[in-house]
Design a protein around this motif. Sequence first.
Motif, PDB file in Angstrom:
ATOM      1  N   ALA A  12       0.740  12.718   1.541  1.00  0.00           N
ATOM      2  CA  ALA A  12       1.799  11.949   1.058  1.00  0.00           C
ATOM      3  C   ALA A  12       2.862  12.999   0.844  1.00  0.00           C
ATOM      4  O   ALA A  12       4.192  12.697   1.107  1.00  0.00           O
ATOM      5  CB  ALA A  12       1.527  11.237  -0.018  1.00  0.00           C
ATOM      6  N   LYS A  28       2.003   4.678   2.860  1.00  0.00           N
ATOM      7  CA  LYS A  28       1.923   3.667   1.738  1.00  0.00           C
ATOM      8  C   LYS A  28       0.620   3.182   1.257  1.00  0.00           C
ATOM      9  O   LYS A  28       0.429   2.897   0.431  1.00  0.00           O
ATOM     10  CB  LYS A  28       3.241   2.643   2.220  1.00  0.00           C
ATOM     11  N   LYS A  29       0.079   2.689   2.484  1.00  0.00           N
ATOM     12  CA  LYS A  29      -1.092   2.069   2.211  1.00  0.00           C
ATOM     13  C   LYS A  29      -2.090   2.779   1.639  1.00  0.00           C
ATOM     14  O   LYS A  29      -2.777   2.490   0.354  1.00  0.00           O
ATOM     15  CB  LYS A  29      -1.774   1.470   3.807  1.00  0.00           C
ATOM     16  N   LEU A  73      -1.809   5.255  -0.394  1.00  0.00           N
ATOM     17  CA  LEU A  73      -1.258   5.479  -1.818  1.00  0.00           C
ATOM     18  C   LEU A  73      -1.397   4.223  -2.516  1.00  0.00           C
ATOM     19  O   LEU A  73      -1.900   4.271  -3.949  1.00  0.00           O
ATOM     20  CB  LEU A  73       0.163   6.010  -1.822  1.00  0.00           C
ATOM     21  N   GLU A  74      -1.404   3.159  -2.034  1.00  0.00           N
ATOM     22  CA  GLU A  74      -1.528   1.904  -2.767  1.00  0.00           C
ATOM     23  C   GLU A  74      -3.005   1.663  -3.139  1.00  0.00           C
ATOM     24  O   GLU A  74      -3.476   1.226  -4.180  1.00  0.00           O
ATOM     25  CB  GLU A  74      -0.959   0.502  -1.979  1.00  0.00           C
ATOM     26  N   ALA A 105       0.140   8.929  -7.513  1.00  0.00           N
ATOM     27  CA  ALA A 105       0.147   8.355  -6.210  1.00  0.00           C
ATOM     28  C   ALA A 105       1.415   7.173  -6.487  1.00  0.00           C
ATOM     29  O   ALA A 105       2.068   6.985  -5.542  1.00  0.00           O
ATOM     30  CB  ALA A 105      -1.159   7.305  -6.146  1.00  0.00           C
ATOM     31  N   LEU A 106       1.483   6.601  -7.421  1.00  0.00           N
ATOM     32  CA  LEU A 106       2.527   5.711  -7.712  1.00  0.00           C
ATOM     33  C   LEU A 106       4.084   6.215  -7.715  1.00  0.00           C
ATOM     34  O   LEU A 106       5.069   5.801  -7.300  1.00  0.00           O
ATOM     35  CB  LEU A 106       2.327   5.075  -9.153  1.00  0.00           C
ATOM     36  N   ARG A 116       4.896   8.957  -5.888  1.00  0.00           N
ATOM     37  CA  ARG A 116       4.905   9.385  -4.379  1.00  0.00           C
ATOM     38  C   ARG A 116       5.264   7.706  -3.768  1.00  0.00           C
ATOM     39  O   ARG A 116       6.067   7.868  -2.644  1.00  0.00           O
ATOM     40  CB  ARG A 116       3.514   9.753  -3.877  1.00  0.00           C
ATOM     41  N   LEU A 117       4.471   6.829  -4.160  1.00  0.00           N
ATOM     42  CA  LEU A 117       4.785   5.445  -3.705  1.00  0.00           C
ATOM     43  C   LEU A 117       6.313   5.059  -3.776  1.00  0.00           C
ATOM     44  O   LEU A 117       6.742   4.402  -2.797  1.00  0.00           O
ATOM     45  CB  LEU A 117       3.837   4.526  -4.162  1.00  0.00           C
ATOM     46  N   HIS A 129       8.713   4.241  -0.883  1.00  0.00           N
ATOM     47  CA  HIS A 129       9.767   2.846  -0.821  1.00  0.00           C
ATOM     48  C   HIS A 129      11.201   2.943  -0.909  1.00  0.00           C
ATOM     49  O   HIS A 129      11.872   2.292  -0.152  1.00  0.00           O
ATOM     50  CB  HIS A 129       9.129   1.839  -1.806  1.00  0.00           C
ATOM     51  N   ALA A 154       7.302  -2.065  -4.090  1.00  0.00           N
ATOM     52  CA  ALA A 154       7.007  -1.100  -4.947  1.00  0.00           C
ATOM     53  C   ALA A 154       7.044  -1.644  -6.218  1.00  0.00           C
ATOM     54  O   ALA A 154       6.084  -1.037  -7.222  1.00  0.00           O
ATOM     55  CB  ALA A 154       7.629   0.377  -4.704  1.00  0.00           C
TER      56      ALA A 154
END
Length: 798
Positions: A32, A45-46, A48-49, A65-66, A68-69, A73, A82
């Motif tokens: 990421a 994205k997937k 990290l989700e 992770a959030l 980075r997510l 987005h 997000a």
Amino acid sequence: MNRLAFFFLPLGLCFFVPSGTAAQNETVLQKADSAIRQGFPSAVKKPLEKIVADQKAPLANRQAALERLAQAHLLSGTPEDALPLFRSVPPTPALDFWKAQLLLAKGEANEAFAAFLSAADAPGHPFQSEAKIGAARSLFRRQQPGDLARAAELLSAIPPESPLRHQASLDLAQLYLDQGMAEKAVASLGSISEMPARNQMQHNYLLALAQFALGDFDAAKNTLEKTASFSATPPEKITILKADCLNETGFPDRAIDLLEESLQQSPPVAASTAVFQKLDEFYAAQSSPSLSVLRRLANAPTPSPQTANALLFLAKAEARLDHANEAKILYARFLEQFPSHPFRVSATTELASLHLANNEAAKALDLVSADPKDPDASFLRGQALVLLGRYKEAGSAFFSAMKAPHLRLDAAYNGAISELLAGVGSEKNPFLSTLRSEDPSGYFESEFLLADALESARQRLPSAGEKLADLVPVFGNRAATPLAEWHFVQLDTASARSVLENTASPNPDEQRACLEVFLADDENPGPDTPAEALAKKFLKDFPNSEKAHQVRLKLAEIAYRRGDFLTARSNFEQIATESQDPNLSSHAWFLAGKSSSKLMAKDAIQQAMLCYESAAKIGGELAARSRFEQALLLNAQKEPKEAIVLLDRVLADSKDPDLRAAALIEKGDTYFAAAASTPNAYELATKSWQELYNSPQAETYWKEQALTKIGIAHEKFGDKDLALQSFEQVLMDKKSGETGTFWFERAGFEAGRLLEERKAWKEAIHVYQNISESGGPRADEAKKRANRLRLENFLWEE
């Protein structure tokens, strides 16, 4: 503010993954980091989700992770996707900061302000200054009483030692300017001491903008002169502002020179629409401007956004100078070469108006929208329908156009004329009541009476002569010439000559000059008759007249009486029919078809089709190519089904990779253009282009074109995500060291545009950097675009 900037923090500072994290999570987080750093966030994205949703994962992993997510987005322009994920992870000041950016990007300024404030007030938070700037921007977006003062307080609270202090002051000045508070903007800019060189150009530009808003044009000009020393290629806004200053201080020619020079530099300093619009504004103020620069740019060998703008604004200028044919050609080139340009609708409307002015109603009707909710299009449509003799439909179109106040009386008058031509008497004409009640001058009603008299003359009604004679004292030659024509068609040439003699004109209009030609013809078979001299003078004075063909017929009739029976033929057709060499005949028929297809005569296309058919029947190397040209003509004639049949025949007969590629491209284009009437048109178009993309024989240029068109089709169909994937695939397919082609650059700029629409500035900048590094014709343009995005969106860290 008129634009939104995001804070993207160094990944090493934002993300912390403690020891003991599962190896797979560490791998995902590292990937990421790399993807976001390279400007391709969608791919991560997937994964990290999944980490965020995994309740068994370490909390620090989920939080990292959030974060980075959120960045992914923001780069992709999808903040709304997000935000729901933040409910599943306990908040931290860092997460508050990222959530605030997502909220602001989504337009929820009130919630964004609260989140930014929470992050800014958190003890020990390393990004308090960034959070304060974000809170200030939220207040300016929110626009509630007291927000401006609070925003200024937040920006002023950034410590002097903070590296963002200068940016905060510039940010505040820009916000003041957006609010029309030029004096406060000057004060904010004046509070900055020891401005870093990297911020100096923005500082000077904002100061000049404020000075211009305050009417101090000389000061603005002087400030901009200082700005130029910080950059050899100043952004377009600086160029435009300099031109405005020169114009306001009495130097309009120098303003034009500045804009033209900026467009001619290599690379051009500013090739955007805004520069062309400003140049067009200055051209419009001159009676006979020199358009040589626009012509040179419009004829550039490689199509580009600069070429598009040059074509468009050159067409506007030519139309403004009454050079209708030149303008039509330019508009047609623009629409053909740049089908997705944002000004396509306005260019189409202007081209339709030019076709109408030249009585090319069918072409105009093909161009304008049939939407009754569009008054301007309805008005044009009504005009075209009148010329095509579809008067009742025209009346309905003009009735729709009456909804627009600026068109109401004109539309009512034209509607009344439509009803008249449809055979509706004055007592039942529904538009006349509007003209009589809403036009106190009586102008439109008197014009209608003249039109009624002219229509009576056209139908050779007995009442026409009396009506026209009554109107001669009011309208002069406008009624006298038709009255003379009326007598002429009644074979009363003496009365016709008498009317013209009683209303003599030293400079007759084309209608009167045409009538004089026919009245002068005494059927004398000798040479140099008065009628022949007048006919030649008419064609010289009115070469584009609708009546020119009547005068040419008269010339032909005079020549016939003299025994001149030469039948004009195309040189290519003569060669084709007389030559015994099949190869030469094939080429001659082919060139005859190419020539015929460019003629404006009514049967020119059919003649061209016959010429190509003759070439195809001979066979040889031009057979398949002739079929391909026939398909192009059928497409131009809006006959896509027949064109597809011929294109399939080309694909079956030809082994030439380039011709096959061109046929697949055209086949896809044909389906794409017929989307309104053909089921699954977009799927069929993309299938054709995909076949070309998958072909091992196709050259890279064709593959890039096919994939770019697939992206355009996806966007047209409403799937911008797939469109972006197609455009980015073109970028990823390019081999290292290859120079970027036109379609590679086209795909890149399309991807950049979509990313800019999503406000994914970082990802857009990355795309433009890829184009720049490819070394293609638009590499410098892409580099400048990336730099502009950094400047406009305050991405100073890069």
